[in-house]
Write a protein that holds these residues in place. Structure first.
Motif, PDB file in Angstrom:
ATOM      1  N   ASP B  62       0.827  -1.209   0.000  1.00 40.99           N
ATOM      2  CA  ASP B  62       0.000   0.000   0.000  1.00 40.99           C
ATOM      3  C   ASP B  62       0.865   1.264   0.000  1.00 40.99           C
ATOM      4  N   SER B  63       2.045   1.191   0.589  1.00 39.80           N
ATOM      5  CA  SER B  63       2.905   2.371   0.721  1.00 39.80           C
ATOM      6  C   SER B  63       3.477   2.852  -0.613  1.00 39.80           C
ATOM      7  N   VAL B  64       3.452   1.998  -1.636  1.00 38.14           N
ATOM      8  CA  VAL B  64       4.032   2.394  -2.921  1.00 38.14           C
ATOM      9  C   VAL B  64       3.029   2.302  -4.072  1.00 38.14           C
ATOM     10  N   LYS B  65       1.851   1.762  -3.819  1.00 40.33           N
ATOM     11  CA  LYS B  65       0.873   1.576  -4.895  1.00 40.33           C
ATOM     12  C   LYS B  65       0.527   2.912  -5.522  1.00 40.33           C
ATOM     13  N   GLY B  66       0.558   2.928  -6.854  1.00 40.78           N
ATOM     14  CA  GLY B  66       0.268   4.141  -7.593  1.00 40.78           C
ATOM     15  C   GLY B  66       1.492   4.994  -7.887  1.00 40.78           C
ATOM     16  N   ARG B  67       2.606   4.715  -7.201  1.00 43.68           N
ATOM     17  CA  ARG B  67       3.844   5.476  -7.431  1.00 43.68           C
ATOM     18  C   ARG B  67       4.939   4.608  -8.045  1.00 43.68           C
ATOM     19  N   PHE B  68       4.948   3.324  -7.700  1.00 45.77           N
ATOM     20  CA  PHE B  68       5.982   2.415  -8.192  1.00 45.77           C
ATOM     21  C   PHE B  68       5.368   1.432  -9.190  1.00 45.77           C
ATOM     22  N   THR B  69       6.185   1.021 -10.167  1.00 43.22           N
ATOM     23  CA  THR B  69       5.773   0.003 -11.128  1.00 43.22           C
ATOM     24  C   THR B  69       6.871  -1.042 -11.273  1.00 43.22           C
ATOM     25  N   ILE B  70       6.492  -2.290 -11.066  1.00 42.82           N
ATOM     26  CA  ILE B  70       7.429  -3.399 -11.250  1.00 42.82           C
ATOM     27  C   ILE B  70       7.231  -3.976 -12.646  1.00 42.82           C
ATOM     28  N   SER B  71       8.311  -4.340 -13.293  1.00 39.18           N
ATOM     29  CA  SER B  71       8.223  -4.932 -14.626  1.00 39.18           C
ATOM     30  C   SER B  71       9.416  -5.855 -14.833  1.00 39.18           C
ATOM     31  N   ARG B  72       9.370  -6.612 -15.905  1.00 40.02           N
ATOM     32  CA  ARG B  72      10.454  -7.554 -16.192  1.00 40.02           C
ATOM     33  C   ARG B  72      10.615  -7.722 -17.694  1.00 40.02           C
ATOM     34  N   ASP B  73      11.827  -8.073 -18.094  1.00 37.37           N
ATOM     35  CA  ASP B  73      12.130  -8.416 -19.469  1.00 37.37           C
ATOM     36  C   ASP B  73      12.769  -9.796 -19.428  1.00 37.37           C
ATOM     37  N   ASN B  74      11.980 -10.807 -19.703  1.00 37.79           N
ATOM     38  CA  ASN B  74      12.480 -12.174 -19.605  1.00 37.79           C
ATOM     39  C   ASN B  74      13.550 -12.468 -20.648  1.00 37.79           C
ATOM     40  N   SER B  75      13.527 -11.749 -21.771  1.00 36.58           N
ATOM     41  CA  SER B  75      14.556 -11.962 -22.790  1.00 36.58           C
ATOM     42  C   SER B  75      15.923 -11.483 -22.319  1.00 36.58           C
ATOM     43  N   LYS B  76      15.909 -10.578 -21.345  1.00 40.32           N
ATOM     44  CA  LYS B  76      17.157 -10.044 -20.786  1.00 40.32           C
ATOM     45  C   LYS B  76      17.402 -10.527 -19.365  1.00 40.32           C
ATOM     46  N   SER B  77      16.508 -11.362 -18.840  1.00 38.68           N
ATOM     47  CA  SER B  77      16.617 -11.853 -17.455  1.00 38.68           C
ATOM     48  C   SER B  77      16.798 -10.687 -16.486  1.00 38.68           C
ATOM     49  N   THR B  78      15.998  -9.688 -16.660  1.00 38.53           N
ATOM     50  CA  THR B  78      16.141  -8.464 -15.872  1.00 38.53           C
ATOM     51  C   THR B  78      14.802  -8.021 -15.305  1.00 38.53           C
ATOM     52  N   LEU B  79      14.852  -7.623 -14.039  1.00 45.60           N
ATOM     53  CA  LEU B  79      13.713  -7.093 -13.299  1.00 45.60           C
ATOM     54  C   LEU B  79      13.913  -5.595 -13.121  1.00 45.60           C
ATOM     55  N   TYR B  80      12.806  -4.857 -13.120  1.00 41.49           N
ATOM     56  CA  TYR B  80      12.880  -3.399 -12.967  1.00 41.49           C
ATOM     57  C   TYR B  80      11.937  -2.921 -11.875  1.00 41.49           C
ATOM     58  N   LEU B  81      12.262  -1.739 -11.344  1.00 40.47           N
ATOM     59  CA  LEU B  81      11.340  -1.040 -10.456  1.00 40.47           C
ATOM     60  C   LEU B  81      11.402   0.438 -10.828  1.00 40.47           C
ATOM     61  N   GLN B  82      10.325   0.932 -11.411  1.00 37.66           N
ATOM     62  CA  GLN B  82      10.217   2.351 -11.739  1.00 37.66           C
ATOM     63  C   GLN B  82       9.562   3.051 -10.570  1.00 37.66           C
ATOM     64  N   MET B  83      10.243   4.047 -10.017  1.00 36.58           N
ATOM     65  CA  MET B  83       9.752   4.750  -8.828  1.00 36.58           C
ATOM     66  C   MET B  83       9.506   6.208  -9.169  1.00 36.58           C
ATOM     67  N   HIS B  84       8.306   6.696  -8.873  1.00 39.06           N
ATOM     68  CA  HIS B  84       7.936   8.090  -9.102  1.00 39.06           C
ATOM     69  C   HIS B  84       7.563   8.759  -7.775  1.00 39.06           C
ATOM     70  N   SER B  85       7.546  10.081  -7.786  1.00 37.05           N
ATOM     71  CA  SER B  85       7.116  10.869  -6.626  1.00 37.05           C
ATOM     72  C   SER B  85       7.796  10.405  -5.347  1.00 37.05           C
ATOM     73  N   LEU B  86       9.106  10.275  -5.421  1.00 38.29           N
ATOM     74  CA  LEU B  86       9.853   9.743  -4.286  1.00 38.29           C
ATOM     75  C   LEU B  86       9.801  10.687  -3.095  1.00 38.29           C
ATOM     76  N   THR B  87       9.736  10.110  -1.904  1.00 40.44           N
ATOM     77  CA  THR B  87       9.760  10.875  -0.660  1.00 40.44           C
ATOM     78  C   THR B  87      10.915  10.369   0.197  1.00 40.44           C
ATOM     79  N   VAL B  88      11.216  11.099   1.261  1.00 34.89           N
ATOM     80  CA  VAL B  88      12.319  10.692   2.137  1.00 34.89           C
ATOM     81  C   VAL B  88      12.050   9.321   2.756  1.00 34.89           C
TER      82      VAL B  88
END
Lengths: 108, 119
Positions: B62-88
């Protein structure tokens, strides 16, 4: 959301037994997993599904789960067991993963 | 031997964005759900997000819903986390972790990447 409560700290002498608790409402209906995190390192799984041990984890680490309390027991404690320990469950109602608050084990 | 290597951390100002990456090796990446877990300085572990093996399902704390997005590229064996509106409060070490298929736990962990949100 589901809450897991652990005592902040436990102190134990070498060779003695440490019992770390993890409290949650009807926690016995969940599979509980335990992680050890030494200072500056990533966590390591030490017990899963209440009482099973991954390969490479000493038999000194054991677990149980009943009622509202799960317990990680460390027998014959060694200096190298000094670490933070976290319990964890999967909340099937929300598909969220929940960690306990963590217990710092100090070996005297 | 499974290896997970996070990157992309750094010092950013409040309100800005950052993308983390996690490169996996030694495992059939496309088989497993993957997670991000974070740890604020001196604090406990906090689960952040999970993505299914094929990227079709995502769940967030709940603390990150709507601000963070998790995604993956299986062809590159890579996981991502896009973070927006970051706070302290987003400051901490971010770990990627591999799920075990049947039992919902964190089987393998990376060494983490530090994100510091500060003005």
């Amino acid at each position: 959301s589901y809450v897991l409560t652990q005592p902040p700290s436990v102190s134990v002498a070498p060779g003695q037994t440490a019992r770390l608790t993890c409290g949650g409402n009807n926690i016995e209906s969940f599979g509980v997993h335990w992680y050890q995190q030494k200072s500056g390192q990533a966590p390591v799984l030490v017990v899963y599904d209440d009482s099973d041990r991954p390969s490479g984890i000493p038999e000194r680490f054991s677990g149980s789960n009943s009622g509202n309390t799960a317990t990680l027991t460390i027998s014959r404690v060694e200096a190298g067991d000094e670490a933070d320990y976290y319990c964890q469950v999967w909340d099937r109602n929300t598909d969220h993963y929940v960690f306990g608050t963590g217990t710092k084990v100090t070996v005297l | 031997q499974v290896q997970l290597v996070e990157s992309g951390g750094g010092v950013v100002q409040p309100g800005t964005s950052l993308r983390l990456s996690c490169a996996a090796s030694g495992v059939t990446f496309s088989t497993y759900p993957m997670h991000w877990v974070r740890q604020a300085p001196g604090k406990g572990l906090e689960w952040v997000a999970v993505i299914s093996h094929d990227g079709g399902n995502e769940y967030y704390a709940d603390s990150v819903k709507g601000r963070f997005t998790i995604s993956r590229d299986n062809s590159k064996s890579t996981l991502y986390l896009q973070m927006h509106s970051l706070t302290v409060e987003d400051t901490g070490v971010y770990y990627c972790a591999r799920d075990r298929l049947i039992t919902r736990l964190f089987e393998d962990w990376g060494q983490g990447t530090l994100v510091t949100v500060s003005s």
